[in-house]
Design a protein around this motif. Structure first.
Motif, PDB file in Angstrom:
ATOM      1  N   VAL A 156      -3.428  16.469  -0.283  1.00 41.07           N
ATOM      2  CA  VAL A 156      -4.307  15.317  -0.059  1.00 41.07           C
ATOM      3  C   VAL A 156      -3.524  14.013  -0.205  1.00 41.07           C
ATOM      4  N   ALA A 157      -2.716  13.913  -1.270  1.00 41.51           N
ATOM      5  CA  ALA A 157      -1.961  12.685  -1.531  1.00 41.51           C
ATOM      6  C   ALA A 157      -0.944  12.424  -0.417  1.00 41.51           C
ATOM      7  N   ASN A 158      -0.264  13.482   0.014  1.00 48.28           N
ATOM      8  CA  ASN A 158       0.735  13.321   1.070  1.00 48.28           C
ATOM      9  C   ASN A 158       0.077  12.950   2.395  1.00 48.28           C
ATOM     10  N   SER A 159      -1.062  13.537   2.680  1.00 50.82           N
ATOM     11  CA  SER A 159      -1.802  13.185   3.902  1.00 50.82           C
ATOM     12  C   SER A 159      -2.234  11.722   3.860  1.00 50.82           C
ATOM     13  N   ALA A 160      -2.688  11.283   2.687  1.00 46.77           N
ATOM     14  CA  ALA A 160      -3.102   9.884   2.533  1.00 46.77           C
ATOM     15  C   ALA A 160      -1.920   8.944   2.749  1.00 46.77           C
ATOM     16  N   MET A 161      -0.759   9.321   2.206  1.00 43.73           N
ATOM     17  CA  MET A 161       0.429   8.480   2.353  1.00 43.73           C
ATOM     18  C   MET A 161       0.809   8.330   3.827  1.00 43.73           C
ATOM     19  N   GLN A 162       0.789   9.432   4.565  1.00 40.31           N
ATOM     20  CA  GLN A 162       1.101   9.377   5.989  1.00 40.31           C
ATOM     21  C   GLN A 162       0.073   8.547   6.753  1.00 40.31           C
ATOM     22  N   ALA A 163      -1.193   8.697   6.391  1.00 39.99           N
ATOM     23  CA  ALA A 163      -2.259   7.949   7.059  1.00 39.99           C
ATOM     24  C   ALA A 163      -2.166   6.455   6.758  1.00 39.99           C
ATOM     25  N   VAL A 164      -1.846   6.119   5.519  1.00 42.50           N
ATOM     26  CA  VAL A 164      -1.672   4.707   5.140  1.00 42.50           C
ATOM     27  C   VAL A 164      -0.559   4.083   5.975  1.00 42.50           C
ATOM     28  N   HIS A 165       0.520   4.837   6.157  1.00 41.21           N
ATOM     29  CA  HIS A 165       1.653   4.343   6.951  1.00 41.21           C
ATOM     30  C   HIS A 165       1.226   4.073   8.399  1.00 41.21           C
ATOM     31  N   MET A 166       0.380   4.910   8.938  1.00 43.42           N
ATOM     32  CA  MET A 166      -0.036   4.768  10.332  1.00 43.42           C
ATOM     33  C   MET A 166      -1.126   3.717  10.516  1.00 43.42           C
ATOM     34  N   ILE A 167      -2.010   3.602   9.526  1.00 49.12           N
ATOM     35  CA  ILE A 167      -3.197   2.751   9.703  1.00 49.12           C
ATOM     36  C   ILE A 167      -3.003   1.343   9.151  1.00 49.12           C
ATOM     37  N   GLY A 168      -2.452   1.242   7.945  1.00 50.84           N
ATOM     38  CA  GLY A 168      -2.274  -0.070   7.330  1.00 50.84           C
ATOM     39  C   GLY A 168      -3.558  -0.638   6.766  1.00 50.84           C
ATOM     40  N   MET A 169      -3.432  -1.825   6.160  1.00 53.78           N
ATOM     41  CA  MET A 169      -4.591  -2.499   5.575  1.00 53.78           C
ATOM     42  C   MET A 169      -5.409  -3.174   6.669  1.00 53.78           C
ATOM     43  N   PRO A 198       0.805  -1.228   0.000  1.00 55.17           N
ATOM     44  CA  PRO A 198       0.000   0.000   0.000  1.00 55.17           C
ATOM     45  C   PRO A 198       0.837   1.278   0.000  1.00 55.17           C
ATOM     46  N   MET A 199       2.006   1.239   0.639  1.00 56.11           N
ATOM     47  CA  MET A 199       2.858   2.424   0.670  1.00 56.11           C
ATOM     48  C   MET A 199       3.432   2.721  -0.707  1.00 56.11           C
ATOM     49  N   PHE A 200       3.713   1.693  -1.472  1.00 57.07           N
ATOM     50  CA  PHE A 200       4.181   1.899  -2.848  1.00 57.07           C
ATOM     51  C   PHE A 200       3.094   2.611  -3.653  1.00 57.07           C
ATOM     52  N   LEU A 201       1.860   2.178  -3.496  1.00 59.58           N
ATOM     53  CA  LEU A 201       0.746   2.800  -4.212  1.00 59.58           C
ATOM     54  C   LEU A 201       0.550   4.247  -3.759  1.00 59.58           C
ATOM     55  N   ALA A 202       0.691   4.481  -2.455  1.00 60.07           N
ATOM     56  CA  ALA A 202       0.537   5.844  -1.931  1.00 60.07           C
ATOM     57  C   ALA A 202       1.611   6.768  -2.498  1.00 60.07           C
ATOM     58  N   ARG A 203       2.829   6.251  -2.634  1.00 60.60           N
ATOM     59  CA  ARG A 203       3.913   7.072  -3.208  1.00 60.60           C
ATOM     60  C   ARG A 203       3.623   7.424  -4.665  1.00 60.60           C
ATOM     61  N   GLU A 205      -8.008  -0.976   6.131  1.00 63.46           N
ATOM     62  CA  GLU A 205      -8.621   0.349   6.038  1.00 63.46           C
ATOM     63  C   GLU A 205      -7.877   1.271   5.092  1.00 63.46           C
ATOM     64  N   ALA A 206      -6.575   1.006   4.876  1.00 59.67           N
ATOM     65  CA  ALA A 206      -5.777   1.865   3.995  1.00 59.67           C
ATOM     66  C   ALA A 206      -6.341   1.917   2.583  1.00 59.67           C
ATOM     67  N   ARG A 207      -7.096   0.904   2.195  1.00 58.04           N
ATOM     68  CA  ARG A 207      -7.687   0.881   0.848  1.00 58.04           C
ATOM     69  C   ARG A 207      -8.593   2.096   0.644  1.00 58.04           C
ATOM     70  N   ILE A 208      -9.289   2.521   1.728  1.00 58.74           N
ATOM     71  CA  ILE A 208     -10.216   3.646   1.628  1.00 58.74           C
ATOM     72  C   ILE A 208      -9.444   4.944   1.405  1.00 58.74           C
ATOM     73  N   LEU A 209      -8.358   5.105   2.156  1.00 58.24           N
ATOM     74  CA  LEU A 209      -7.524   6.297   2.020  1.00 58.24           C
ATOM     75  C   LEU A 209      -6.916   6.378   0.623  1.00 58.24           C
ATOM     76  N   LEU A 210      -6.435   5.257   0.147  1.00 62.63           N
ATOM     77  CA  LEU A 210      -5.826   5.218  -1.187  1.00 62.63           C
ATOM     78  C   LEU A 210      -6.858   5.540  -2.263  1.00 62.63           C
TER      79      LEU A 210
END
Length: 434
Positions: A304-317, A279-284, A319-324
Motif C-alpha cells: 500500500v505504501a509503495n503504491s501510494a508513493m508511486q501514485a504521489v509521484h505521478m499525481i502531485g499535489m 510530498p515525496m519525502f513524506l511518501a518515502r 490530490e496527493a494529500r489524499i493518497l498520503l
C-alpha cells in the motif's frame, strides 16, 4: 519618531516586571531571573521560534546591566564588528569595567571563523555573550561556544500571554492608548489564537486593524472579528521545512504511525503539507515505516505504501494529500512487528564483527562442471522435489549454525496463519505427530 516605530517594537518590555511569558526560566525563583536582577549574568544562548521574546529579553538585560551593551546582527556583521566591540571593551577610558555584554541576533548565521573569533573573549569573561537564534544551537552554533554558555529554550508564548500583551497595547500610551479602541476580549483572544505563539504577528495585526479602520461617530475605533481576521489573514503556520521544526514534525509523524495513532499521524501529515514539505519525502517515510514498524505483521502495508508513493509521484499535489493520508492511516492502524528490522540489524552486526565462516559447499553455485568435482553444490537438496516443497538442510555457515535472527513471536496469530512458511508447517507437523 516613536510614533513611526512599529507597535511590536514600542511594546517591548523595559524591565523584567514588564516581561510577559517564559515563566519556566523567568519566574522570580528561577536562576535566569535572579542572575539578571543581580547583574551577574554569564554567557547565554537563547533559542526559540520567531516572536517568542528573545530580542525583548536582550533589551531588558541592556536596561538593567551596569556593563556596556552592544548589539549586532549576524546577517550584516562580521569579524571586524566583533574586533571593534572587543577593542572598545578593553579600552579602560571607554569602558572602566573591562567587560561588556554582546548581543548577537541570528547567531546561527555566523560562520565558524566568526564564531571562533569570540571564543577567547567569552572564555576569559571579557565578553558576556547573549546569542539569539531560531535554530537549534546544538546543530548550528560552535560546540566550544555552547560549552561556555547556558543554553535556554524559549517556548512560543501562550494564548493567555499574548492576550495580556494585546490588552496592554490598546491601553498604554506607548502602544495604541491614544486611539480610543473598542474591542471585545473574545476578539482579542481570537487574534491571540491566530498568531500561534508569535506576539509580533499579533501586535502587527492589531496595529494594521487600528490604522486601517475609520473612527465611528461615537469617537471610537471599533475592531470586530472580521476586521481582525482580514488584518492577519490566516493562522500563522509554525513550521520551517528547512529548520528544526522539519525534523521534530517528521519524527512525530513517524512515531505516531509506529504508535498506532491514526489521528496524530494525519495531524502531523497535514502540518507538514501546510508547511510546504515535499510530498515525496513524506511518501518515502511512510514506506519505510511500513517495512520497519509493520513488517511481517501485515506485509500488505508495504504494498500500500509503495503504491501510494508511486501514485504521489505521478499525481502531485493537491490530490496527493489524499493518497498520503490513506497510506499513513493504513500503516498506523496495522498490527506492528519490527522482527525483520531487528533481524537484519543483528545479522549486519555479526557480519561486521565476527568470523562467520564460509558458505556451505552444498549451497554454493557450480556453473562449471569441474567445480562440482571440487565439492561445489554436492549434496544440495532441491526443496521442490519434496512434499510441501520443503526439506531440512543446513544453510548457515558451520560457525553460525543455530543462530536465530528472525523472531516471529510478536506476529499476531491471525496474520501468522496467512504468512506461515513451509519450514514452520513441517515443524508443527512433527510436533503434532509427537
Amino acid at each position: 519618531m516613536k510614533a513611526n516605530e512599529p507597535l511590536a517594537f514600542r511594546m517591548r518590555p523595559k524591565t523584567l516586571d514588564d516581561y510577559v511569558g517564559q515563566e519556566h526560566v523567568l519566574a522570580k525563583d528561577k536562576v535566569l531571573y535572579r542572575t539578571i536582577k543581580a547583574d551577574r549574568l554569564s554567557s547565554i544562548i537563547l533559542f526559540g521560534p520567531p516572536g517568542c521574546g528573545k530580542t525583548s529579553l536582550a533589551r531588558v538585560i541592556s536596561e538593567t546591566t551596569k556593563y556596556k551593551f552592544y548589539k549586532i546582527n549576524a546577517v550584516t556583521a562580521g569579524v571586524a564588528d566583533i574586533k571593534r566591540v572587543i577593542e572598545e571593551t578593553k579600552n579602560f577610558m571607554l569602558n572602566p569595567t573591562g567587560k561588556s555584554i554582546l548581543f548577537i541576533d541570528e547567531i546561527h548565521r555566523f560562520n565558524k571563523l566568526q564564531q571562533d573569533a569570540l571564543l577567547p573573549y567569552v572564555e576569559n569573561g571579557t565578553i558576556i555573550l547573549i546569542g539569539a537564534t531560531t535554530e537549534n544551537p546544538y546543530f548550528e552554533v560552535n560546540k566550544a561556544l555552547i560549552s561556555r554558555s547556558m543554553v535556554i529554550k524559549l517556548n512560543p508564548l501562550t494564548e493567555e500571554n499574548i492576550f495580556q500583551i494585546l490588552k496592554n497595547a490598546i491601553t498604554k500610551k506607548e502602544g495604541l492608548g491614544e486611539y480610543n479602541i473598542k474591542i471585545d476580549d473574545s476578539t482579542l483572544r481570537k487574534l491571540a489564537v491566530i498568531s500561534n505563539g508569535d506576539v509580533r504577528t499579533a501586535l502587527n495585526g492589531l496595529e494594521v486593524a487600528t490604522l486601517t479602520t475609520a473612527m465611528s461617530e461615537d469617537g471610537y475605533i471599533h475592531l470586530t472579528d472580521d476586521i481582525i481576521k482580514n488584518s492577519v489573514q490566516e493562522r500563522k503556520a509554525v513550521f520551517d521545512k528547512n529548520g528544526e521544526e522539519h525534523y521534530d514534525n517528521i519524527s512525530a509523524f513517524i512515531k505516531s504511525m509506529r504508535g498506532s495513532d491514526p489521528d496524530a499521524a494525519v495531524f502531523y501529515l497535514a502540518r507538514a503539507l501546510n508547511g510546504g514539505e515535499d510530498p515525496m519525502f513524506l511518501a518515502r517515510r511512510i514506506t519505510i515505516c511500513a517495512s520497519e514498524d509493520v513488517g511481517m505483521a501485515n506485509p500488505n502495508a508495504l504494498v500500500v505504501a509503495n503504491s501510494a508513493m508511486q501514485a504521489v509521484h505521478m499525481i502531485g499535489m493537491p490530490e496527493a494529500r489524499i493518497l498520503l493520508a490513506e497510506a499513513a492511516v493504513y500503516v498506523a492502524t496495522s498490527p506492528k512487528s519490527n522482527a525483520s528490522y531487528m533481524a537484519i540489524n543483528k545479522a549486519l552486526e555479526d557480519v561486521k564483527n565476527k568470523d562467520t565462516g564460509e558458505v556451505p559447499m552444498h549451497i554454493r553455485n557450480a556453473p562449471i562442471e569441474q567445480m562440482k568435482n571440487l565439492g561445489y553444490h554436492e549434496g544440495y537438496l532441491y526443496p521442490h522435489d519434496f512434499p510441501g516443497h520443503y526439506v531440512e538442510q543446513q544453510y548457515l555457515p558451520d560457525k553460525m549454525v543455530g543462530t536465530k535472527y528472525y523472531d516471529d513471536s510478536d506476529i499476531p496469530e491471525k496474520v501468522e496463519k496467512q504468512i506461515k512458511g513451509p519450514r514452520k508447517v513441517k515443524k508443527e507437523e512433527k510436533q503434532n505427530k509427537n
